[in-house]
Structure formats: structure tokens, C-alpha cells
Write a protein that holds these residues in place. Structure first.
Motif, mmCIF file in Angstrom:
data_model
loop_
_atom_site.group_PDB
_atom_site.id
_atom_site.type_symbol
_atom_site.label_atom_id
_atom_site.label_comp_id
_atom_site.label_asym_id
_atom_site.label_seq_id
_atom_site.Cartn_x
_atom_site.Cartn_y
_atom_site.Cartn_z
ATOM 1 N N PHE A 38 -13.445 4.963 8.278
ATOM 2 C CA PHE A 38 -12.302 4.048 7.809
ATOM 3 C C PHE A 38 -11.266 4.237 9.092
ATOM 4 O O PHE A 38 -10.982 5.053 9.659
ATOM 5 C CB PHE A 38 -11.663 5.035 6.612
ATOM 6 N N PHE A 39 -10.684 2.875 9.022
ATOM 7 C CA PHE A 39 -9.624 2.558 10.038
ATOM 8 C C PHE A 39 -8.517 2.085 9.365
ATOM 9 O O PHE A 39 -8.491 1.543 8.384
ATOM 10 C CB PHE A 39 -9.988 1.361 11.146
ATOM 11 N N VAL A 112 -1.579 3.162 -0.951
ATOM 12 C CA VAL A 112 -2.627 2.777 0.146
ATOM 13 C C VAL A 112 -3.635 4.293 0.402
ATOM 14 O O VAL A 112 -4.725 4.098 0.278
ATOM 15 C CB VAL A 112 -1.856 3.111 1.571
ATOM 16 N N ALA A 113 -3.213 5.390 0.015
ATOM 17 C CA ALA A 113 -3.917 6.634 -0.078
ATOM 18 C C ALA A 113 -4.905 6.566 -1.347
ATOM 19 O O ALA A 113 -6.251 6.882 -1.010
ATOM 20 C CB ALA A 113 -3.088 7.896 -0.235
ATOM 21 N N GLN A 114 -4.543 6.103 -2.349
ATOM 22 C CA GLN A 114 -5.331 6.137 -3.456
ATOM 23 C C GLN A 114 -6.438 5.022 -3.215
ATOM 24 O O GLN A 114 -7.696 4.959 -3.584
ATOM 25 C CB GLN A 114 -4.714 5.550 -4.825
ATOM 26 N N THR A 115 -6.165 3.848 -2.624
ATOM 27 C CA THR A 115 -7.253 2.895 -2.163
ATOM 28 C C THR A 115 -8.232 3.400 -1.145
ATOM 29 O O THR A 115 -9.494 3.269 -1.436
ATOM 30 C CB THR A 115 -6.607 1.449 -1.532
ATOM 31 N N LEU A 116 -7.543 4.108 -0.337
ATOM 32 C CA LEU A 116 -8.728 5.047 0.695
ATOM 33 C C LEU A 116 -9.670 6.052 -0.170
ATOM 34 O O LEU A 116 -10.797 5.868 0.114
ATOM 35 C CB LEU A 116 -7.855 5.660 1.593
ATOM 36 N N ASN A 118 -10.574 5.597 -3.253
ATOM 37 C CA ASN A 118 -11.457 4.673 -4.169
ATOM 38 C C ASN A 118 -12.736 4.271 -3.169
ATOM 39 O O ASN A 118 -13.707 4.275 -3.640
ATOM 40 C CB ASN A 118 -10.659 3.443 -4.731
ATOM 41 N N LEU A 119 -12.110 3.773 -2.074
ATOM 42 C CA LEU A 119 -13.215 3.408 -1.140
ATOM 43 C C LEU A 119 -14.225 4.527 -0.642
ATOM 44 O O LEU A 119 -15.363 4.282 -0.693
ATOM 45 C CB LEU A 119 -12.728 2.841 0.092
ATOM 46 N N ALA A 120 -13.595 5.629 -0.506
ATOM 47 C CA ALA A 120 -14.493 6.656 -0.132
ATOM 48 C C ALA A 120 -15.268 7.270 -1.176
ATOM 49 O O ALA A 120 -16.819 7.691 -0.991
ATOM 50 C CB ALA A 120 -13.697 8.141 0.261
ATOM 51 N N GLU A 121 -15.247 7.139 -2.530
ATOM 52 C CA GLU A 121 -16.118 7.275 -3.659
ATOM 53 C C GLU A 121 -16.974 6.313 -3.741
ATOM 54 O O GLU A 121 -17.947 6.521 -4.649
ATOM 55 C CB GLU A 121 -15.016 7.380 -4.750
ATOM 56 N N HIS A 122 -16.887 5.094 -3.163
ATOM 57 C CA HIS A 122 -18.166 4.096 -3.465
ATOM 58 C C HIS A 122 -19.270 4.742 -3.026
ATOM 59 O O HIS A 122 -19.350 5.419 -1.862
ATOM 60 C CB HIS A 122 -17.659 2.765 -2.660
ATOM 61 N N PRO A 123 -20.326 4.499 -3.732
ATOM 62 C CA PRO A 123 -21.783 4.287 -2.976
ATOM 63 C C PRO A 123 -22.249 4.210 -1.503
ATOM 64 O O PRO A 123 -21.515 3.185 -1.277
ATOM 65 C CB PRO A 123 -22.994 4.016 -3.986
#
Length: 135
Positions: A38-39, A112-116, A118-123
Motif C-alpha cells: 500500500f502507498f 483513511v485508516a479504516q479504508t486501508l 478494509n483494503l488489507a482484508e480483501h482476498p
């Protein structure tokens, strides 16, 4: 006028460091493992984004890291590693004291942190190239 030192500092921090960390991560990860990179960028690095003209060096460095992430993601397409760039819009930043950043339509650092998260939890098999976070 920007000094050479200011230019080096901005690009070393915003562009060079994330690229070097990414290279180290990919080398440590090996060929057959899955992972996510992630960037953090900024809407200032987007073309025709209002307000980015008052910080041209910052905007250029954020455009560079955004494009690097997109190209990296494409080059990793045949692997189980993905690269995503998170691009927050107008953020509420109380430490800067800039009333423009405290606007009601600004997003919070928590959003922003919650979005990150959520992205990290995607398969792993789902690759998200770019996420723009705005209110």
C-alpha cells in the motif's frame, strides 16, 4: 524558488523511500508468496485537482508515487502480490492550523485508516489499483 536540498528531501521522503522499501519487501517475500503493498498519496498528485498548484513539488512527488504504484501493480499482475495507492482527498489535519483543512467536508485520518484496513482484508486474488477517499 526551491533549493536542490528541498527537492532532494521531498523526493527522498515521498518517492525514493517507498520505492526502496518496496524493493526490500519484494526481495524478502520471494517468488511464490502472496502479499499486498500500500502507498499513501494525495489528491494533490491528481491532474486538475484544485489547490495543488500552490505546492508543485509536493504535487509532483505524489503524482510520481501514484504512478509508480499503478505500474508496479501491473508488473505484478501474474503474481499473488498487489500494489494499491490510497489517495485521500481534503483531510482534516488539526496539526497544520489551516482552516481550509478543517472544513466540514474534509475526511478524517480515522476514515483513511479504516479504508486501508478494509483494503488489507480483501482476498489476495482481488487487486485494487487505486482508491480515492473523499467525502
Amino acid at each position: 524558488t526551491l533549493s536542490s536540498e528541498e527537492l532532494d528531501k521531498e523526493f527522498d521522503t515521498t518517492v525514493k523511500s517507498p520505492i526502496l522499501l518496496t524493493q526490500a519487501y519484494l526481495n524478502a517475500l520471494g517468488q511464490h508468496q502472496a502479499g499486498k503493498i500500500f502507498f499513501m498519496s494525495s489528491s494533490a498528485g491528481l491532474i486538475d485537482r484544485p489547490g495543488s498548484s500552490h505546492q508543485p513539488l509536493y504535487a509532483a512527488s505524489k503524482a510520481a508515487i501514484t504512478r509508480f504504484s499503478q505500474c508496479l501493480n501491473e508488473s505484478l499482475n501474474s503474481t499473488l502480490v498487489s500494489s494499491t495507492v490510497l489517495i485521500p482527498g481534503n483531510m482534516r489535519n488539526y496539526s497544520e492550523g489551516d482552516e481550509r483543512l478543517l472544513a466540514e467536508n474534509a475526511i478524517t485520518m480515522d476514515s483513511v485508516a479504516q479504508t486501508l484496513v478494509n483494503l488489507a482484508e480483501h482476498p489476495t486474488r482481488i487487486s485494487v489499483d487505486k482508491v480515492i477517499v473523499e467525502v
